[in-house]
Design a protein around this motif. Sequence first.
Motif, short mmCIF file in Angstrom:
data_model
loop_
_atom_site.label_atom_id
_atom_site.label_comp_id
_atom_site.label_asym_id
_atom_site.label_seq_id
_atom_site.Cartn_x
_atom_site.Cartn_y
_atom_site.Cartn_z
N HIS A 110 0.85 -1.19 0.00
CA HIS A 110 0.00 0.00 0.00
C HIS A 110 0.89 1.24 0.00
CE1 HIS A 110 -0.22 -0.22 4.74
NE2 HIS A 110 0.99 -0.36 4.29
N SER A 112 0.58 3.67 1.88
CA SER A 112 0.81 4.12 3.27
C SER A 112 2.27 3.90 3.67
CB SER A 112 -0.10 3.36 4.23
OG SER A 112 -1.46 3.52 3.88
N ARG A 134 0.24 -7.14 -4.40
CA ARG A 134 -0.26 -8.13 -3.44
C ARG A 134 -0.51 -9.44 -4.14
NH1 ARG A 134 -4.85 -4.71 0.03
NH2 ARG A 134 -3.47 -2.94 0.42
N GLN A 148 -2.46 2.95 -6.00
CA GLN A 148 -3.16 3.71 -4.96
C GLN A 148 -2.66 5.14 -4.93
OE1 GLN A 148 -2.41 1.79 -1.16
NE2 GLN A 148 -4.33 0.64 -1.28
N GLU A 150 -2.29 7.89 -1.92
CA GLU A 150 -2.34 8.12 -0.48
C GLU A 150 -2.44 9.62 -0.27
OE1 GLU A 150 -1.93 5.41 1.36
OE2 GLU A 150 -1.80 6.26 3.37
N PHE A 193 -7.89 0.08 10.82
CA PHE A 193 -6.51 0.03 10.33
C PHE A 193 -5.63 0.26 11.55
CE2 PHE A 193 -9.12 1.82 6.88
CZ PHE A 193 -8.90 0.87 5.90
N PHE A 195 -3.07 1.94 11.87
CA PHE A 195 -2.40 3.24 11.92
C PHE A 195 -3.36 4.41 12.06
CE2 PHE A 195 -3.18 3.11 7.30
CZ PHE A 195 -3.09 1.74 7.06
N GLY A 215 -10.24 3.62 2.21
CA GLY A 215 -10.09 3.53 3.66
C GLY A 215 -9.44 4.81 4.15
N CYS A 216 -9.79 5.22 5.36
CA CYS A 216 -9.24 6.48 5.86
C CYS A 216 -9.34 6.53 7.38
CB CYS A 216 -10.00 7.65 5.25
SG CYS A 216 -11.74 7.72 5.73
N ALA A 236 -5.52 10.75 7.16
CA ALA A 236 -4.97 10.14 5.94
C ALA A 236 -6.04 9.27 5.30
CB ALA A 236 -3.74 9.31 6.26
N PHE A 237 -5.87 9.05 4.00
CA PHE A 237 -6.69 8.05 3.32
C PHE A 237 -5.90 7.41 2.19
CE2 PHE A 237 -7.77 11.76 0.62
CZ PHE A 237 -7.68 11.21 -0.65
N GLY A 238 -6.39 6.29 1.71
CA GLY A 238 -5.78 5.61 0.57
C GLY A 238 -6.88 5.15 -0.37
N1 PHE Z 1 -3.47 1.65 3.31
C1 PHE Z 1 -4.86 1.28 3.48
C2 PHE Z 1 -5.19 0.15 2.49
O1 PHE Z 1 -4.44 -0.11 1.60
C3 PHE Z 1 -5.80 2.45 3.24
C4 PHE Z 1 -5.64 3.57 4.25
C5 PHE Z 1 -4.78 4.62 4.01
C6 PHE Z 1 -6.37 3.56 5.42
C7 PHE Z 1 -4.64 5.67 4.94
C8 PHE Z 1 -6.28 4.58 6.34
C9 PHE Z 1 -5.41 5.64 6.09
O2 PHE Z 1 -6.22 -0.49 2.59
#
Ligand code: PHE
Length: 371
Positions: A110, A112, A134, A148, A150, A193, A195, A215-216, A236-238
């Motif tokens: 990811h 992240s 993956r 992705q 981020e 998550f 984090f 996701g965030c 944060a989000f991805g």
């Molecule tokens: N890295 C997470 C994923 O791949 C997504 C995410 C990013 C969630 C940042 C929360 C904050 O699913």
Amino acid sequence: HTISQPFTVPKPAFGSKSCNVTERILRNVGKNLHNNPKSPLGIIKLRIEDYFNRRFVDSNGKSEFQMFDSMNPVVSTKMCFDDLLIPIDHPGRNMTDTFYFDEKTLLRTHTSAHETELMRAGNLCFLATGDCYRRDEIDSRHYPVFHQTEAARIFKKSEVPEDFLLPDLKQCLEGLVADIFGDVETRWNPDSFPFTDPSLELEIMYNGSWMELLGCGVLRKDVLKNGNLHDHHGWAFGIGLERVAMALFDIPDIRLFHSSDERFTSQFTEGKIVKFRSFSKFPACYKDISFWVNPSFHENNFSELVRDTAGDLVETVKLVDEFKHPETGQVSKCYRINYRSFSRVLTNDEVDEIQDRVRERIEASPEMDLR
Ligand code: PHE
């Protein structure tokens, strides 16, 4: 003002037991499909960047956000997992799920993985886009390479109160959805998550069903600490780019993003979202294969074996039958492998040849025994 960084890829120790990257997977590294402004992934990336550039402007009229899109997809377990508080026994760390060069070096799973590194370099507001990897099941929506973007927005604690963060995150993302998808229904679900806390998932109603978009969450204090930020908080989000592109461009199969067939590539223009016109589909050819499995068998290993042998000629792999021997307790599985090319009719002979190679590799694998 995108920041590009040239990178080098280590030489993998093929055959060593802590290395499961393959030559075929590594051929994707450096392709940077997301950096081609004429590809659907590049078009979506630019749309997202453009939204942030317009929405978050400082008092000098400059974008608050820094954009990154050329960071090395080869990262350490520290960057990808430890810094993000992902526990040692998290399934995402397993060799069944992740491509490793060695115990400490892997293809990022990811984006992240770049968060703490970008924080340590002094960035508080950034987008980071890249190819992620993956090991997974095989169907029209899964491919071992995906992309992705981020995003993180971090503030000094003195600038905004804690309870500003979650509403700000939600507004930003609802605005992003409206910008990209227009007037669609959205729904927030609790998620988790390691984090972020709280963590949320955003879904949108698209073509009559709910689609998971991203996701965030609010970044955990210890993640910010790992990024050398001690008086800060943020979110944060991805977001997965293939998901968005498949929906908006009506692209039916994730393998198409990797196609250099000009009947695909010629359909897209920088900055435009158009509906994909499918070109003649050639007939599929399926083959069943049955084998005994031992307890260490993992479906992702089988999927990867098939993908590595057949490349983009494999369309789906489905479990069609399972059987447990009543006396020995041995388990046998039967999978149906569907082969299809985007550009030509496959002959039965050439599919048989691929299938033979799949059989040979099963024979050589300690997890599986042909029936
Ligand atoms: N890295 C997470 C994923 O791949 C997504 C995410 C990013 C969630 C940042 C929360 C904050 O699913």
